[in-house]
Scaffold this motif. Sequence first.
Motif, mmCIF file in Angstrom:
data_model
loop_
_atom_site.group_PDB
_atom_site.id
_atom_site.type_symbol
_atom_site.label_atom_id
_atom_site.label_comp_id
_atom_site.label_asym_id
_atom_site.label_seq_id
_atom_site.Cartn_x
_atom_site.Cartn_y
_atom_site.Cartn_z
ATOM 1 N N LEU A 100 0.822 -1.205 0.000
ATOM 2 C CA LEU A 100 0.000 0.000 0.000
ATOM 3 C C LEU A 100 0.854 1.252 0.000
ATOM 4 C CD1 LEU A 100 -2.608 -1.155 2.664
ATOM 5 C CD2 LEU A 100 -2.742 -1.373 0.181
ATOM 6 N N ALA A 101 2.025 1.156 0.619
ATOM 7 C CA ALA A 101 2.962 2.283 0.661
ATOM 8 C C ALA A 101 4.347 1.742 0.979
ATOM 9 C CB ALA A 101 2.547 3.307 1.708
ATOM 10 N N THR A 102 5.363 2.450 0.513
ATOM 11 C CA THR A 102 6.752 2.128 0.822
ATOM 12 C C THR A 102 7.322 3.267 1.653
ATOM 13 O OG1 THR A 102 6.993 0.886 -1.238
ATOM 14 C CG2 THR A 102 9.018 1.586 -0.140
ATOM 15 N N VAL A 103 7.938 2.929 2.763
ATOM 16 C CA VAL A 103 8.398 3.921 3.730
ATOM 17 C C VAL A 103 9.912 3.811 3.873
ATOM 18 C CG1 VAL A 103 8.160 4.797 6.079
ATOM 19 C CG2 VAL A 103 6.213 3.674 4.967
ATOM 20 N N GLN A 132 8.206 16.489 -9.167
ATOM 21 C CA GLN A 132 7.919 16.478 -7.740
ATOM 22 C C GLN A 132 6.505 15.942 -7.524
ATOM 23 O OE1 GLN A 132 9.524 19.799 -5.419
ATOM 24 N NE2 GLN A 132 9.738 20.953 -7.324
ATOM 25 N N THR A 133 6.206 15.551 -6.277
ATOM 26 C CA THR A 133 4.892 14.985 -5.980
ATOM 27 C C THR A 133 4.224 15.723 -4.827
ATOM 28 O OG1 THR A 133 5.785 13.358 -4.411
ATOM 29 C CG2 THR A 133 5.602 12.673 -6.719
ATOM 30 N N TYR A 134 2.920 15.817 -4.922
ATOM 31 C CA TYR A 134 2.049 16.174 -3.802
ATOM 32 C C TYR A 134 1.109 14.996 -3.551
ATOM 33 C CZ TYR A 134 3.047 21.256 -3.664
ATOM 34 O OH TYR A 134 3.639 22.487 -3.521
ATOM 35 N N ASP A 135 0.997 14.586 -2.293
ATOM 36 C CA ASP A 135 -0.044 13.660 -1.859
ATOM 37 C C ASP A 135 -0.773 14.351 -0.726
ATOM 38 O OD1 ASP A 135 0.388 10.844 -3.202
ATOM 39 O OD2 ASP A 135 2.394 11.592 -2.698
ATOM 40 N N LEU A 136 -2.072 14.505 -0.874
ATOM 41 C CA LEU A 136 -2.787 15.263 0.152
ATOM 42 C C LEU A 136 -4.111 14.605 0.507
ATOM 43 C CD1 LEU A 136 -5.332 17.180 -1.082
ATOM 44 C CD2 LEU A 136 -3.389 18.359 -2.112
ATOM 45 N N LEU A 137 -4.531 14.851 1.735
ATOM 46 C CA LEU A 137 -5.840 14.446 2.239
ATOM 47 C C LEU A 137 -6.592 15.715 2.609
ATOM 48 C CD1 LEU A 137 -7.908 12.369 3.391
ATOM 49 C CD2 LEU A 137 -6.658 12.518 5.542
ATOM 50 N N GLU A 175 6.183 6.673 -0.114
ATOM 51 C CA GLU A 175 5.710 6.598 -1.495
ATOM 52 C C GLU A 175 4.386 5.848 -1.475
ATOM 53 O OE1 GLU A 175 6.925 4.480 -5.725
ATOM 54 O OE2 GLU A 175 8.497 4.996 -4.283
ATOM 55 N N PHE A 176 3.311 6.543 -1.805
ATOM 56 C CA PHE A 176 1.979 5.961 -1.756
ATOM 57 C C PHE A 176 1.640 5.344 -3.108
ATOM 58 C CE2 PHE A 176 2.015 9.529 1.230
ATOM 59 C CZ PHE A 176 1.599 8.903 2.398
ATOM 60 N N ASN A 177 1.187 4.114 -3.107
ATOM 61 C CA ASN A 177 0.790 3.461 -4.343
ATOM 62 C C ASN A 177 -0.665 3.777 -4.673
ATOM 63 O OD1 ASN A 177 3.283 2.282 -4.830
ATOM 64 N ND2 ASN A 177 2.807 0.502 -3.574
ATOM 65 N N LYS A 178 -0.979 3.767 -5.954
ATOM 66 C CA LYS A 178 -2.317 4.115 -6.422
ATOM 67 C C LYS A 178 -3.308 3.026 -6.025
ATOM 68 C CE LYS A 178 -4.793 5.393 -10.664
ATOM 69 N NZ LYS A 178 -4.643 5.569 -12.137
ATOM 70 N N THR A 193 14.497 3.544 18.231
ATOM 71 C CA THR A 193 13.926 4.889 18.172
ATOM 72 C C THR A 193 12.468 4.851 17.735
ATOM 73 O OG1 THR A 193 16.090 5.771 17.567
ATOM 74 C CG2 THR A 193 14.171 7.164 17.112
ATOM 75 N N PRO A 194 11.551 5.449 18.499
ATOM 76 C CA PRO A 194 10.166 5.543 18.038
ATOM 77 C C PRO A 194 10.048 6.511 16.868
ATOM 78 C CG PRO A 194 10.325 5.894 20.424
ATOM 79 C CD PRO A 194 11.712 5.980 19.870
ATOM 80 N N VAL A 195 9.296 6.120 15.856
ATOM 81 C CA VAL A 195 9.022 6.992 14.712
ATOM 82 C C VAL A 195 7.549 6.858 14.347
ATOM 83 C CG1 VAL A 195 11.335 7.050 13.698
ATOM 84 C CG2 VAL A 195 9.802 5.178 13.129
ATOM 85 N N SER A 196 7.052 7.830 13.594
ATOM 86 C CA SER A 196 5.667 7.762 13.136
ATOM 87 C C SER A 196 5.529 8.550 11.860
ATOM 88 C CB SER A 196 4.707 8.307 14.198
ATOM 89 O OG SER A 196 4.824 9.709 14.324
ATOM 90 N N ILE A 197 4.443 8.267 11.132
ATOM 91 C CA ILE A 197 4.162 8.991 9.899
ATOM 92 C C ILE A 197 2.657 8.967 9.663
ATOM 93 C CG2 ILE A 197 4.380 6.987 8.375
ATOM 94 C CD1 ILE A 197 5.567 10.612 7.638
ATOM 95 N N SER A 198 2.150 10.035 9.077
ATOM 96 C CA SER A 198 0.742 10.092 8.717
ATOM 97 C C SER A 198 0.472 9.115 7.567
ATOM 98 C CB SER A 198 0.364 11.505 8.289
ATOM 99 O OG SER A 198 -0.936 11.532 7.735
ATOM 100 N N LEU A 199 -0.700 8.474 7.637
ATOM 101 C CA LEU A 199 -1.167 7.617 6.539
ATOM 102 C C LEU A 199 -2.346 8.279 5.845
ATOM 103 C CD1 LEU A 199 -0.976 4.046 8.131
ATOM 104 C CD2 LEU A 199 0.689 5.177 6.639
ATOM 105 N N ALA A 200 -2.235 9.587 5.657
ATOM 106 C CA ALA A 200 -3.355 10.377 5.158
ATOM 107 C C ALA A 200 -3.856 9.905 3.805
ATOM 108 C CB ALA A 200 -2.951 11.848 5.073
ATOM 109 N N THR A 201 -2.987 9.404 2.945
ATOM 110 C CA THR A 201 -3.413 9.023 1.605
ATOM 111 C C THR A 201 -3.357 7.512 1.383
ATOM 112 O OG1 THR A 201 -1.218 9.544 0.735
ATOM 113 C CG2 THR A 201 -2.873 11.245 0.583
#
Length: 622
Positions: free
Chosen positions: A27-30, A544-549, A421-424, A42-50
Amino acid sequence: MRSRLSALTIGILLMVLSVPVSAAEPLATVAVEAGPYARTDTPVSISLATVPQAVAGLPLSLQEVRGLERVTIPAQIEQGWTPRLHWIILGTLPAGQTRTYELVAGAAGAERVVKASQDDRVLAISVGDDKVLQYNHAMVPPPQDMGRIPESRRPLYHHNAFIHPLWSPKGNVLTDIHPPDHIHHLGIWMPWTHTHFEGKMVDFWNVGDGTGTVRFSKFLSTTTGAVYGGFQSEQDHVALKTSKGEQTILKEVWDVRVYNVGGREAGYWLVDFQSTQRCVADQPLIQDEYRYGGLGFRATRQWKGPTAANLTSEGKTRTDGHSTRARWCDSAGSIDGQWEGVTFFSNPKNFRHPEPMRLWPEPDNYIFFNFCPSQLGEWEMKPGEDHVFRYRLYVHEGKPDVEQIERIWNDYANPPQVKVEFNKPENAITLFDGKDFSQWQKQGGGEIGWKIADGEMQIVPGSGSIMTKQDVKDFMLHAEFKTPVLPAEVKGQGRGNSGIYIQRRYEVQILDSFGFEPKNNECGSIYTFKAPDQNVCKQPGEWQTYDLLFHAARFGEKDGKPAKVQNARITVFQNGVLIHDDVEVSRKTGAGQPEGPNPAPILLQDHGNAVSFQNLWMVTLD
């Protein structure tokens, strides 16, 4: 109360689990980049908005890519306006190196979790079988043998909304409450002391004068999970003698999280503490300049005299640290001959960071610590404004290890960069795939004057903006764009200017901003409203890319009249980096159309530059 348990979190086995490479697309590559610092657990986090599956609350898991193998690792999804993925960088990631992960569908069980358990008195957090901390939501009276308090005033010292005990990894209690010398001290708590409201002093700290107190209101959530466990509690800062009688002046939310790292064998705990405070009165609360007030820590009575110490990031100790400023401060002492301690880290985003501190300088005294921004002068908390105070606690065995403390500081203050990187998705609507303008129309009508060549569409300057034929409400959007290479003498807003107008109301700016300071009119900005959190622009001529919610503003009735009842919210990734994290947008931006209840198109702006676009798709959520 909402409980974020297994239905809203994803626990994944702590043991290493190798699985064959799946033919299915992730679904996504991080990618996690260590940057200039080595990272360990180390704790990490990321939004899964898209990621539509995340927004829908479906179970997901995270796999680390190790050559041709995928190793399932602990991960957890936090639901909200935009879901967030949390995990731990297991082991050590050397400086300058990168780890890659894939987000896939499906969940697994958890071997060791951080558990939040609640009864009618306390909420306790434990990691596995080991207790970490306890939040007291029921009233706790002072001991009866405190005879120096008149019986008529004793109820003033009944208190809740504080942490005690805080346990060490070995199980020793590191906090104290109601000590005889300062009966109002309460483990870890966060009241203000010298304040003024309606021109009269209100003391929420030294509660014995009867002018103020802090009370637990309710739990907003509790969380049990494979990466962290914790709670969100609402608390009221109450002035007891206002013109209206008792009055809540501040509404406060604590967000406390204990991470699934360290433990008894490793010799440490890691805890995040965040307090969000809003003045809900019709007048501001004035914070006087004073030596106390804010996050406070009263240590166990066993830490006293030569068996206790303070050390700050600037090398100050308990004898010379008071009223100095620091990134972190360690409080430590001996219990039954063994040293243990707590390091308090102040986040760089905090008000008046690096924060001044209150330390008791007497070498034979007990240990008290307080981050106190009011030492730097008077300030005010205006009605309706949020004040956010962020801290991390490193609870450790032994005397302070400065190298280890600095490593944790860098994790907190300079976290590794996460790129996604969000997949379609399968249900995405293709807006442009290099072939035609079938999903688009010219603003104002007529024939579209842009051109299509080599799979991309390019603005023909002066031909007009284009917008989708479909009106949208809540949606995800992926767009790829390229600004033209222009002569050096072209400056400012003339450098490859365009924009994506959400609902024709809110513009996410497109511009050649490579190497510039982030501003609210540069690339990545919500135009004139908010600058991007960082500038991640590529050079002109590069894609360049934009991914937005986007969550649209909501309209209803207020005081019997039609009105906006909820602002629009926008999350934006640029080139895989989160630059706007669930931003509440209170107005239309730039040349946008007025806000309103009806869905509207997405517009790509012709601003006189030959900006190109490719690979545009969206997922509607309404």
